[in-house]
Design a protein around this motif. Structure first.
Motif, PDB file in Angstrom:
ATOM      1  N   ALA A  51      -5.822   3.093  -1.850  1.00 27.14           N
ATOM      2  CA  ALA A  51      -5.887   2.772  -3.280  1.00 27.14           C
ATOM      3  C   ALA A  51      -6.190   3.989  -4.142  1.00 27.14           C
ATOM      4  O   ALA A  51      -6.312   3.861  -5.364  1.00 27.14           O
ATOM      5  CB  ALA A  51      -6.949   1.694  -3.517  1.00 27.14           C
TER       6      ALA A  51
ATOM      7  N   SER B  38     -11.695  -9.675  -5.006  1.00 27.46           N
ATOM      8  CA  SER B  38     -12.314  -8.781  -4.023  1.00 27.46           C
ATOM      9  C   SER B  38     -13.761  -9.140  -3.710  1.00 27.46           C
ATOM     10  O   SER B  38     -14.420  -8.445  -2.938  1.00 27.46           O
ATOM     11  CB  SER B  38     -12.237  -7.330  -4.520  1.00 27.46           C
ATOM     12  OG  SER B  38     -12.891  -7.173  -5.771  1.00 27.46           O
TER      13      SER B  38
ATOM     14  N   PRO C 254      -8.146  -2.668  -3.116  1.00 27.94           N
ATOM     15  CA  PRO C 254      -7.668  -3.433  -1.963  1.00 27.94           C
ATOM     16  C   PRO C 254      -7.868  -4.929  -2.159  1.00 27.94           C
ATOM     17  O   PRO C 254      -8.894  -5.372  -2.681  1.00 27.94           O
ATOM     18  CB  PRO C 254      -8.537  -2.906  -0.808  1.00 27.94           C
ATOM     19  CG  PRO C 254      -9.067  -1.590  -1.280  1.00 27.94           C
ATOM     20  CD  PRO C 254      -9.212  -1.718  -2.758  1.00 27.94           C
ATOM     21  N   TRP C 255      -6.877  -5.691  -1.722  1.00 31.23           N
ATOM     22  CA  TRP C 255      -6.976  -7.157  -1.759  1.00 31.23           C
ATOM     23  C   TRP C 255      -7.144  -7.693  -0.339  1.00 31.23           C
ATOM     24  O   TRP C 255      -8.140  -8.313  -0.010  1.00 31.23           O
ATOM     25  CB  TRP C 255      -5.746  -7.745  -2.427  1.00 31.23           C
ATOM     26  CG  TRP C 255      -5.782  -9.241  -2.574  1.00 31.23           C
ATOM     27  CD1 TRP C 255      -6.890 -10.041  -2.504  1.00 31.23           C
ATOM     28  CD2 TRP C 255      -4.679 -10.106  -2.847  1.00 31.23           C
ATOM     29  NE1 TRP C 255      -6.540 -11.361  -2.709  1.00 31.23           N
ATOM     30  CE2 TRP C 255      -5.195 -11.429  -2.919  1.00 31.23           C
ATOM     31  CE3 TRP C 255      -3.318  -9.901  -3.034  1.00 31.23           C
ATOM     32  CZ2 TRP C 255      -4.374 -12.532  -3.162  1.00 31.23           C
ATOM     33  CZ3 TRP C 255      -2.505 -11.000  -3.290  1.00 31.23           C
ATOM     34  CH2 TRP C 255      -3.033 -12.299  -3.354  1.00 31.23           C
TER      35      TRP C 255
ATOM     36  N   THR D 219      -8.902   1.320   3.497  1.00 29.17           N
ATOM     37  CA  THR D 219      -8.296   0.566   2.396  1.00 29.17           C
ATOM     38  C   THR D 219      -8.556   1.240   1.054  1.00 29.17           C
ATOM     39  O   THR D 219      -7.702   1.197   0.167  1.00 29.17           O
ATOM     40  CB  THR D 219      -8.804  -0.888   2.351  1.00 29.17           C
ATOM     41  OG1 THR D 219     -10.208  -0.916   2.029  1.00 29.17           O
ATOM     42  CG2 THR D 219      -8.585  -1.580   3.688  1.00 29.17           C
TER      43      THR D 219
ATOM     44  N   THR E 163      -5.895  -6.558   3.947  1.00 30.79           N
ATOM     45  CA  THR E 163      -5.341  -5.476   4.738  1.00 30.79           C
ATOM     46  C   THR E 163      -4.802  -6.010   6.050  1.00 30.79           C
ATOM     47  O   THR E 163      -4.743  -7.217   6.284  1.00 30.79           O
ATOM     48  CB  THR E 163      -6.419  -4.395   4.973  1.00 30.79           C
ATOM     49  OG1 THR E 163      -5.817  -3.263   5.603  1.00 30.79           O
ATOM     50  CG2 THR E 163      -7.556  -4.916   5.834  1.00 30.79           C
TER      51      THR E 163
ATOM     52  N   VAL F 123       0.810  -1.222   0.000  1.00 31.11           N
ATOM     53  CA  VAL F 123       0.000   0.000   0.000  1.00 31.11           C
ATOM     54  C   VAL F 123       0.843   1.272   0.000  1.00 31.11           C
ATOM     55  O   VAL F 123       0.405   2.305  -0.515  1.00 31.11           O
ATOM     56  CB  VAL F 123      -0.971   0.013   1.194  1.00 31.11           C
ATOM     57  CG1 VAL F 123      -2.005  -1.104   1.065  1.00 31.11           C
ATOM     58  CG2 VAL F 123      -0.229  -0.095   2.527  1.00 31.11           C
TER      59      VAL F 123
ATOM     60  N   ASN G 201      -2.449  -4.065  -2.202  1.00 29.46           N
ATOM     61  CA  ASN G 201      -3.455  -3.653  -3.169  1.00 29.46           C
ATOM     62  C   ASN G 201      -3.163  -4.298  -4.519  1.00 29.46           C
ATOM     63  O   ASN G 201      -2.012  -4.627  -4.830  1.00 29.46           O
ATOM     64  CB  ASN G 201      -3.464  -2.135  -3.325  1.00 29.46           C
ATOM     65  CG  ASN G 201      -4.077  -1.433  -2.125  1.00 29.46           C
ATOM     66  OD1 ASN G 201      -4.766  -2.045  -1.325  1.00 29.46           O
ATOM     67  ND2 ASN G 201      -3.817  -0.145  -1.997  1.00 29.46           N
TER      68      ASN G 201
END
Length: 432
Positions: free
Chosen positions: A142, A342, A152-153, A138, A155, A107, A319
């Motif tokens: 991004a 996601s 975001p993938w 998140t 966190t 990130v 991300n």
């Protein structure tokens, strides 16, 4: 030129020596704007990520490939070294290489890559209603220049883990302020083997940055003002750093300025500390067999300082970004793959197989996820207030200044005001 402000437009300079050293690789050679090829063959894209998430990521890739026939995802796995991953991506993207389509990017590097024009704008693919389903911090990580340049993938956020057995024995509730925890010092000494009130990460490393920005945020401080100007040496920040120094000197083990996560965790796992500031994944470690504090650990928000109004934890995680140099057909495939990663079912699976905190709000209410991670009932509010580290195209240089100067202050090699004045000057110099 201003730093950290997502609304600003950046025109970073890439050193000529770097550019000359880069060599374009093979791969999808078409540039942005190219028409998608007219073919019924599946489009193949490459997803690059580090070995630390290797097996879980490969599991998801295999399931995605089996779920449909339009696209094929191949993996390119890099070493589990943040600097190696960063440099590999920089070398590829700066040279226009199209051999990698989707990347799992730390990130803190989103602003750097976006300011260079290397990332595809994803705003058109994820409307505001969709973005609102995800943790706000998140989405912040991004976003650059008011555009969604990543998605975001998974966190992570820090929390305060504490000895609930000790507090129960004393008959007190978990304090909400730093001073409240400090006030317990005389009461907790020797109770159930506790020797120290506090342990955290204060070594000369990125972990120190993550810790320090929390003291700042939780005392109502900022690194930048609303216009993107550095305000590092504010009174709030001086006070916040003094609180951190007090904990180092009087409430933590003597070697805490050499501690990263493993060293600080061992102190707590041995039952010697009342509380530890650590990432969410520490919960499972604290409660596994062999831990002296198994079933004795509670979790709460980080404390606030005298001028703070609410608690904020630092966000970590990865991300998903798309190489802006690939053609439209590969971008379409890449977007579909990101939507898959996601999605709610895949977010849930990633948590259950890899213990990675999801970015989708709804997953924190899932019964199976809560059974596997019972502390998520408390952790959800913590991560909802998580904040990104300063978003800068030159984050590595900013982080370096923070590490060197804050560590020197905690070691009492320089005074706090001098440390913050130096960081302030360093950032101002980057603005020129």
């Amino acid at each position: 030129m201003k730093l950290f402000k997502a609304k600003k437009i950046w025109m970073p300079l890439i050193a000529a020596s770097l550019v000359l050293s880069l060599t374009a690789c093979g791969g999808n050679s078409a540039k942005p704007g190219a028409e998608a090829p007219d073919t019924d063959e599946p489009v193949t894209i490459t997803f690059s990520f580090d070995q630390g998430i290797g097996q879980p990521a490969q599991t998801l890739i295999d399931e995605y490939n089996a779920s449909q026939e339009k696209y094929i995802v191949e993996s390119k796995i890099l070493p589990q070294d943040a600097n190696v991953v960063h440099d590999d991506f920089v070398n590829k993207l700066a040279s226009g290489d199209t051999s990698v389509d989707v990347m799992a990017l730390d990130v803190v590097y989103v602003a750097e890559f976006a300011s260079a024009g290397w990332l595809t704008d994803l705003t058109q693919y994820f409307d505001q209603a969709t973005q609102d389903l995800y943790l706000p911090g998140t989405i912040e990580t991004a976003t650059y220049n008011e555009k969604l340049v990543a998605f975001p993938w998974f966190t992570n956020a820090s929390a305060l883990f504490y000895r609930k057995d000790v507090l129960e024995q004393l008959g007190v509730e978990p304090p909400t302020t730093y001073q409240g925890w400090m006030d317990l010092q005389s009461q907790v000494q020797g109770v159930n083997d506790v020797q120290y009130t506090s342990v955290f990460q204060a070594a000369l490393s990125e972990a120190l940055v993550c810790n320090w920005v929390e003291y700042v945020a939780n005392n109502g401080g900022e690194i930048l003002d609303a216009d993107g100007n550095p305000v590092v040496n504010s009174e709030n920040n001086i006070e916040a750093t003094q609180i951190m120094l007090d904990l180092v000197k009087n409430y933590a083990p003597e070697g805490v300025t050499t501690y990263n996560e493993p060293e600080s965790e061992q102190v707590f796992l041995d039952g010697k500390a009342l509380f530890i500031r650590d990432w969410s994944g520490f919960w499972s470690q604290a409660n596994k067999e062999g831990s002296k504090v198994k079933d004795k650990v509670g979790v709460t928000s980080l404390p606030v300082g005298p001028k703070g109004t609410e608690s904020h934890s630092t966000l970590g995680g990865l991300n998903l970004v798309i190489n802006n140099a690939i053609d439209d057909a590969h971008k379409e495939a890449a977007v579909d793959f990101i939507k898959y990663l996601s999605s709610e079912s895949v977010q849930k699976k990633m948590n259950l197989i890899a213990a990675q905190p999801p970015v989708l709000k709804s997953v924190y209410q899932d019964a199976e996820v809560l059974e596997a991670n019972p502390f998520y009932a408390d952790f959800y509010d913590i991560i909802m207030n998580g904040k990104a580290r300063p978003m800068s195209p030159q984050y590595a240089r900013v982080s370096d200044s923070i590490q060197r100067n804050i560590h020197a202050a905690l070691a009492e090699n320089i005074d706090i005001k001098t440390a913050l004045d130096t960081i302030q000057s360093d950032i101002e110099a980057l603005n020129k």
